[in-house]
Design an enzyme around this catalytic site. Structure first.
Site, PDB file in Angstrom:
ATOM      1  CG  ASN A  44      -2.648  16.501 -19.262  1.00  0.00           C
ATOM      2  OD1 ASN A  44      -1.707  15.739 -19.076  1.00  0.00           O
ATOM      3  ND2 ASN A  44      -3.632  16.635 -18.383  1.00  0.00           N
ATOM      4  NE  ARG A  82       0.561  16.930 -12.074  1.00  0.00           N
ATOM      5  CZ  ARG A  82       1.192  16.083 -11.276  1.00  0.00           C
ATOM      6  NH1 ARG A  82       0.869  16.015  -9.997  1.00  0.00           N
ATOM      7  NH2 ARG A  82       2.168  15.331 -11.730  1.00  0.00           N
ATOM      8  CD  GLU A  84      -4.130  15.994 -14.933  1.00  0.00           C
ATOM      9  OE1 GLU A  84      -4.916  15.575 -15.778  1.00  0.00           O
ATOM     10  OE2 GLU A  84      -2.931  15.643 -14.880  1.00  0.00           O
ATOM     11  CG  HIS A 110       0.617  15.238 -22.912  1.00  0.00           C
ATOM     12  ND1 HIS A 110       1.291  16.412 -23.154  1.00  0.00           N
ATOM     13  CD2 HIS A 110       1.487  14.440 -22.236  1.00  0.00           C
ATOM     14  CE1 HIS A 110       2.523  16.321 -22.651  1.00  0.00           C
ATOM     15  NE2 HIS A 110       2.662  15.145 -22.088  1.00  0.00           N
ATOM     16  CG  HIS A 155       5.546  10.875 -24.192  1.00  0.00           C
ATOM     17  ND1 HIS A 155       4.179  10.705 -24.143  1.00  0.00           N
ATOM     18  CD2 HIS A 155       5.814  11.962 -23.401  1.00  0.00           C
ATOM     19  CE1 HIS A 155       3.643  11.632 -23.366  1.00  0.00           C
ATOM     20  NE2 HIS A 155       4.614  12.405 -22.902  1.00  0.00           N
ATOM     21  CE  LYS A 189      -0.725  13.839 -14.242  1.00  0.00           C
ATOM     22  NZ  LYS A 189      -1.075  14.320 -15.595  1.00  0.00           N
ATOM     23  NE  ARG A 238      -4.128  -1.960   2.033  1.00  0.00           N
ATOM     24  CZ  ARG A 238      -4.130  -3.065   2.776  1.00  0.00           C
ATOM     25  NH1 ARG A 238      -3.166  -3.261   3.664  1.00  0.00           N
ATOM     26  NH2 ARG A 238      -5.079  -3.964   2.628  1.00  0.00           N
ATOM     27  CE  LYS A 270       5.186  17.425 -13.823  1.00  0.00           C
ATOM     28  NZ  LYS A 270       5.533  16.202 -14.593  1.00  0.00           N
ATOM     29  CG  HIS A 323      -1.361  10.292 -24.146  1.00  0.00           C
ATOM     30  ND1 HIS A 323      -1.899  10.573 -22.912  1.00  0.00           N
ATOM     31  CD2 HIS A 323      -0.029  10.490 -24.010  1.00  0.00           C
ATOM     32  CE1 HIS A 323      -0.930  10.918 -22.074  1.00  0.00           C
ATOM     33  NE2 HIS A 323       0.206  10.874 -22.721  1.00  0.00           N
ATOM     34  CD  GLU A 331       6.334  16.191 -22.000  1.00  0.00           C
ATOM     35  OE1 GLU A 331       5.843  17.263 -21.588  1.00  0.00           O
ATOM     36  OE2 GLU A 331       5.646  15.165 -22.172  1.00  0.00           O
TER      37      GLU A 331
END
Length: 349
Positions: free
Chosen positions: A238, A234, A230, A241, A258, A142, A120, A220, A245, A184
């Site tokens: 993206n 935040r 997010e 993205h 990417h 993330k 956990r 960031k 993606h 990025e």
């Protein structure tokens, strides 16, 4: 040495210094003086840096267990993460022990996700060795793996307890992967800092790479502090993205990187923003020119209609819309949800 503090949860430092990876054990010991370390790396990175990192950790008294996976996005799966978790269990890591990610974005994402779900949650440290990981993915917590339906659909928010960035590791990157990371950095300039964008546009990034890394992670860190999970700001990160993606998915996460996909995504969404009066005309061309400067593609072989269809699996999709990120000008991003049924016409399909 440059330092950025991320004040989320208990907080953690990002330390940026050439050569710091050689002494990583000393810095890690100051934040996590535990017994065992699971060092996760891949078949490309470990042969270059693994022995040195392992020796540094062992010199500080850590017992190190090493898990090496096949390099590449194709390894970023639930199967690999379960193997990492089982490896941790087999070597009897406790909740007080530590995982260390040595590699690029794929390694950091998977190691962080394994750390998030083992017992956990155990602590982990990021040692990013790719430019993409150094300017973006190693910071912010993330963690995720890909599913057949899309990228990063299985994951968790799990902040590292330390990030050590050594730009000397970029010397072993191929030009392709340096370009991959620049996408990025360009994205961050587009949404948060015209000054950063101008710097990337007017200079040779390699000559000022430590400054670029520092600016990217500082920007960031601020976003993450204000919106860790997010729910608002935040999501600006993206930019490019959603389409990116989708492009990666259409290429089965193999024939396009990417950063390349995100760069194309930034051009696609900026062109659509221009056509719909959200973005000043000429912005997409300026972004495309900077991408081309760093040898990044600006369009894709897949038809735009196929890219739009593939967007349906995006994490940012709500029941009736997708939250797209646009820029009102270079340096200022904003979120604009578009209803699912309106997306094709918005993009001119």
């Amino acid at each position: 040495m440059k330092k950025v503090r991320v004040s989320v949860n208990n907080g953690y430092d990002i330390l940026i210094e050439q050569g710091i990876i050689k002494n990583c054990g000393k810095y890690i010991k100051t934040v996590k003086p535990c017994k065992k370390v699971c060092l996760v790396s891949d078949t490309n990175v470990y042969p270059i840096y693994g022995k040195g990192v392992k020796a540094s950790l062992e010199s500080e008294g850590y017992e190190v267990f090493t898990f090496i996976f096949e390099a590449g996005e194709s390894s970023k799966t639930t199967d690999t993460v379960i193997k990492i978790v089982e490896f941790m269990s087999e070597n009897e890591l406790t909740r007080n022990d530590l995982a260390v990610a040595l590699g690029g974005g794929v390694c950091g994402d998977m190691c962080g996700f394994a750390a998030a779900i083992y017992l956990r949650g155990i602590d982990f440290v990021q040692l990013p060795t790719s430019l993409l990981a150094q300017v973006d993915s190693s910071v912010g917590g993330k963690t995720a793996v890909d599913l057949p339906l899309g990228k990063n659909l299985c994951g968790a928010f799990h902040q590292p307890c330390l990030v050590l960035i050594d730009s000397n590791t970029l010397d072993t990157l191929t030009p392709h992967f340096f370009s991959d990371g620049m996408a990025e950095a360009i994205k961050m300039g587009c949404i948060k800092s015209k000054t950063l964008f101008d710097k990337i546009e007017k200079n040779n990034a390699r000559e000022i790479i430590d400054d670029i890394i520092y600016e990217c992670v500082s920007l960031k860190a601020g976003v993450v502090e204000r919106d860790e999970k997010e729910h608002g700001e935040r999501a600006l990160l993206n930019f490019g993205h959603t389409a990116g993606h989708a492009i990666e998915k259409l290429h089965n996460f193999t024939t396009i990187s990417h950063g390349e996909a995100v760069g194309i995504g930034m051009v696609i969404v900026s062109k659509a923003g221009e056509e719909n009066g959200l973005t000043p005309h000429g912005t997409a061309d300026r972004i495309a020119a900077v991408l081309e400067k760093y040898n990044l593609p600006t369009d894709d072989e897949n038809p735009l209609c196929d890219i739009i269809t593939a967007m349906n699996a995006d994490k940012k999709r709500t029941g009736s819309a997708i939250k797209f990120v646009f820029i009102s000008e270079i340096g200022n991003g904003f979120i604009n949800p578009i209803k699912n049924e309106d997306i094709p016409s918005f993009f001119g399909v």
